[in-house]
Write an enzyme that holds these catalytic residues in place. Structure first.
Site, PDB file in Angstrom:
ATOM      1  N   ARG A 168     -11.618  -4.011  -6.035  1.00 49.14           N
ATOM      2  CA  ARG A 168     -11.483  -2.925  -7.024  1.00 49.14           C
ATOM      3  C   ARG A 168     -11.066  -3.434  -8.408  1.00 49.14           C
ATOM      4  O   ARG A 168     -10.368  -2.740  -9.153  1.00 49.14           O
ATOM      5  CB  ARG A 168     -10.465  -1.873  -6.586  1.00 49.14           C
ATOM      6  CG  ARG A 168     -10.860  -1.072  -5.398  1.00 49.14           C
ATOM      7  CD  ARG A 168     -12.053  -0.171  -5.696  1.00 49.14           C
ATOM      8  NE  ARG A 168     -12.178   0.863  -4.701  1.00 49.14           N
ATOM      9  CZ  ARG A 168     -12.769   0.701  -3.508  1.00 49.14           C
ATOM     10  NH1 ARG A 168     -13.307  -0.457  -3.192  1.00 49.14           N
ATOM     11  NH2 ARG A 168     -12.845   1.711  -2.670  1.00 49.14           N
ATOM     12  N   SER A 239     -10.342   7.811  -3.721  1.00 50.06           N
ATOM     13  CA  SER A 239      -9.005   7.246  -3.474  1.00 50.06           C
ATOM     14  C   SER A 239      -8.217   7.246  -4.782  1.00 50.06           C
ATOM     15  O   SER A 239      -8.715   6.769  -5.801  1.00 50.06           O
ATOM     16  CB  SER A 239      -9.116   5.808  -2.980  1.00 50.06           C
ATOM     17  OG  SER A 239      -9.853   5.748  -1.799  1.00 50.06           O
ATOM     18  N   GLU A 339      -5.874   4.159  -9.043  1.00 48.25           N
ATOM     19  CA  GLU A 339      -7.269   3.739  -9.218  1.00 48.25           C
ATOM     20  C   GLU A 339      -7.927   4.385 -10.443  1.00 48.25           C
ATOM     21  O   GLU A 339      -8.505   3.686 -11.267  1.00 48.25           O
ATOM     22  CB  GLU A 339      -8.058   4.034  -7.933  1.00 48.25           C
ATOM     23  CG  GLU A 339      -9.283   3.164  -7.810  1.00 48.25           C
ATOM     24  CD  GLU A 339      -9.996   3.294  -6.472  1.00 48.25           C
ATOM     25  OE1 GLU A 339      -9.627   2.566  -5.547  1.00 48.25           O
ATOM     26  OE2 GLU A 339     -10.920   4.103  -6.364  1.00 48.25           O
TER      27      GLU A 339
HETATM   28  N1  EPU Z   1      -5.365   6.742   7.372  1.00 53.46           N
HETATM   29  C1  EPU Z   1      -4.422   7.573   7.916  1.00 53.46           C
HETATM   30  N2  EPU Z   1      -4.183   8.760   7.278  1.00 53.46           N
HETATM   31  C2  EPU Z   1      -4.827   9.130   6.156  1.00 53.46           C
HETATM   32  C3  EPU Z   1      -5.787   8.276   5.592  1.00 53.46           C
HETATM   33  C4  EPU Z   1      -6.040   7.071   6.223  1.00 53.46           C
HETATM   34  O1  EPU Z   1      -3.804   7.258   8.916  1.00 53.46           O
HETATM   35  O2  EPU Z   1      -4.540  10.217   5.649  1.00 53.46           O
HETATM   36  C5  EPU Z   1      -5.676   5.483   8.058  1.00 53.46           C
HETATM   37  C6  EPU Z   1      -7.051   5.610   8.748  1.00 53.46           C
HETATM   38  O3  EPU Z   1      -6.957   6.138  10.012  1.00 53.46           O
HETATM   39  C7  EPU Z   1      -7.494   4.174   8.754  1.00 53.46           C
HETATM   40  C8  EPU Z   1      -6.868   3.590   7.503  1.00 53.46           C
HETATM   41  O4  EPU Z   1      -5.812   4.434   7.129  1.00 53.46           O
HETATM   42  O5  EPU Z   1      -6.953   3.514   9.869  1.00 53.46           O
HETATM   43  C9  EPU Z   1      -7.870   3.453   6.360  1.00 53.46           C
HETATM   44  O6  EPU Z   1      -8.443   4.724   6.066  1.00 53.46           O
HETATM   45  P1  EPU Z   1      -9.974   4.866   5.609  1.00 53.46           P
HETATM   46  O7  EPU Z   1     -10.885   4.210   6.593  1.00 53.46           O
HETATM   47  O8  EPU Z   1     -10.217   6.292   5.303  1.00 53.46           O
HETATM   48  O9  EPU Z   1     -10.085   3.993   4.315  1.00 53.46           O
HETATM   49  P2  EPU Z   1      -9.141   3.867   3.040  1.00 53.46           P
HETATM   50  O10 EPU Z   1      -8.531   2.508   3.059  1.00 53.46           O
HETATM   51  O11 EPU Z   1      -8.231   5.024   2.929  1.00 53.46           O
HETATM   52  C10 EPU Z   1     -11.005   2.774   1.582  1.00 53.46           C
HETATM   53  C11 EPU Z   1     -11.514   2.928   0.184  1.00 53.46           C
HETATM   54  C12 EPU Z   1     -12.460   4.131   0.120  1.00 53.46           C
HETATM   55  C13 EPU Z   1     -13.619   3.891   1.073  1.00 53.46           C
HETATM   56  C14 EPU Z   1     -13.053   3.702   2.491  1.00 53.46           C
HETATM   57  C15 EPU Z   1     -14.121   3.334   3.477  1.00 53.46           C
HETATM   58  C16 EPU Z   1      -9.806   2.075  -1.287  1.00 53.46           C
HETATM   59  C17 EPU Z   1      -8.732   2.385  -2.284  1.00 53.46           C
HETATM   60  N3  EPU Z   1     -10.431   3.116  -0.737  1.00 53.46           N
HETATM   61  O12 EPU Z   1     -10.229   3.929   1.876  1.00 53.46           O
HETATM   62  O13 EPU Z   1     -12.982   4.183  -1.208  1.00 53.46           O
HETATM   63  O14 EPU Z   1     -14.534   4.968   1.061  1.00 53.46           O
HETATM   64  O15 EPU Z   1     -12.088   2.618   2.489  1.00 53.46           O
HETATM   65  O16 EPU Z   1     -14.531   2.030   3.257  1.00 53.46           O
HETATM   66  O17 EPU Z   1     -10.081   0.899  -1.054  1.00 53.46           O
HETATM   67  C18 EPU Z   1     -12.585   5.163  -3.339  1.00 53.46           C
HETATM   68  O18 EPU Z   1     -12.291   4.037  -3.750  1.00 53.46           O
HETATM   69  O19 EPU Z   1     -12.574   6.171  -4.097  1.00 53.46           O
HETATM   70  C19 EPU Z   1     -12.899   5.356  -1.936  1.00 53.46           C
HETATM   71  C20 EPU Z   1     -13.093   6.559  -1.401  1.00 53.46           C
END
Ligand code: EPU
Length: 345
Positions: A168, A239, A339
């Protein structure tokens, strides 16, 4: 180039904040861009560049001139034995571009489907999702270098290495006032392989071992739509925080205290492997999921996404973000970074 005054930006930022640009110009050609910059300079006014508006937090009315990049065009420019090279102008919609690459038999970008925003913004924050980062496919980026405005180095082509991509992040975030991205050149390998390393995507295809790029495109659209709110109905910028990166020592210490902590391999920096902590998980654990403060809140299905319930303001969003940051710092000892780009800044 037409200048519009007190131009409403509500529909041009995905949070849907109801702010105005003091002066506003739509840019359809690179020549318009030079004219707009000349206009701002001759009137001694500040300026800012707005792309798709999906990764900005507009905290109040924008002063000076707001330059809305609407440069369009995409084409396959060259085929080598191993790669297809594609040029896309900064104002093209990212998701439509991904769909277009698939229609034109250039699979590769499908894991990045449905990310809101423009192609010009993609390299700025090195957009990523479902095990992929856009930097992998970027060959070079055409920019206007504001440090060289008026001399023969104003228009430059930055190679992928020049862009210094990490999670990012890129040179465009390090030097936010320097470059305006006008076009991106992609190099898409002709040899395609499905990328199912992200657990959620792998689970989706548990009973379909050889999905096509189109199948993955559809799956990513479905997974995103189930988890992330549509900005048309609930203002948001995806995010709100980066997943913070820590070294192995910190990770081990945190895991001892919080065995359920979710972490993934991150960047390799200064000879050290970093680990991304799932900020959504931490925010969720702190009880914020679905939390509401005035007109803004934390999305009920994904705690990393902050939402505008309608009539919210950038100031309210910043106050909510501060509250979350303080809590996460107090509980986990890590600092969350925002972000979306703050405007005006
Ligand atoms: N989780 C929770 N509770 C929540 C949210 C997440 O327990 O409310 C846990 C999920 O169960 C999972 C972990 O946290 O084990 C990661 O969650 P998720 O797979 O939704 O991914 P993220 O790390 O929250 C990142 C990117 C997203 C992208 C997803 C999928 C960043 C800042 N965000 O989110 O990107 O779509 O992975 O690859 O790196 C964005 O940048 O705007 C964005 C949406």
């Amino acid at each position: 180039m037409q200048i519009l005054f007190n131009f409403p930006l509500k529909s041009l930022n995905s949070f849907g904040f109801d702010v105005k640009a003091k002066e506003f110009a739509r840019i359809h050609h690179t020549q318009d861009l030079l004219e707009a910059l000349e206009y701002a300079s001759s009137h001694q006014m500040p300026f800012q560049v707005l792309g798709g508006g999906s990764n900005v937090l507009l905290k109040e009315d924008l002063p000076g001139l707001t330059i809305h990049l609407e440069l369009l065009g995409k084409s396959i420019v060259h085929q080598s034995a191993t790669h297809t090279f594609i040029d896309v102008a900064a104002g093209e919609n990212w998701h439509e571009f991904v769909a277009w690459t698939l229609d034109n038999h250039c699979p590769g970008l499908e894991n990045l489907a449905l990310i809101p925003g423009t192609c010009g913004a993609a390299p700025i924050q090195n957009i990523g999702a479902y095990g992929a980062e856009v930097a992998t496919w970027i060959d070079s980026v055409e920019v206007l270098d504001l440090h060289h405005l008026g001399d023969d180095q104003a228009w430059q082509t930055l190679s992928r290495q020049d862009c210094q991509f990490t999670y990012r992040h890129s040179i465009f975030k390090d030097q936010p006032k320097r470059f305006i991205v006008t076009q991106v050149r992609f190099a898409i390998p002709k040899a395609w392989q499905a990328n199912l390393q992200y657990a959620e995507l792998a689970n989706f295809f548990l009973h379909q071992p050889t999905p096509s790029a189109e199948d993955i495109f559809k799956a990513v659209c479905q997974i995103r739509s189930n988890k992330l709110p549509n900005p048309q109905s609930l203002g948001n910028a995806g995010s709100f925080f980066h997943n913070p990166q820590v070294n192995q020592t910190t990770l081990i210490a945190l895991k001892e205290k919080f065995p359920q902590l979710v972490a993934y391999p991150g960047d390799f920096v200064n000879g050290e492997n970093l680990y991304k902590l799932a900020a959504g998980w931490m925010i969720d654990q702190c009880g914020f999921k679905g939390f509401r403060q005035g007109n803004v809140g934390v999305y009920e299905k994904q705690a990393l996404v902050l939402v505008n319930h309608g009539n919210g303001t950038g100031q309210e969003m910043l106050a909510l973000a501060s509250l979350i940051k303080e809590k996460i710092h107090a509980v986990y000892g890590v600092d969350l970074t925002q972000e979306p780009i703050l405007m005006p800044n």
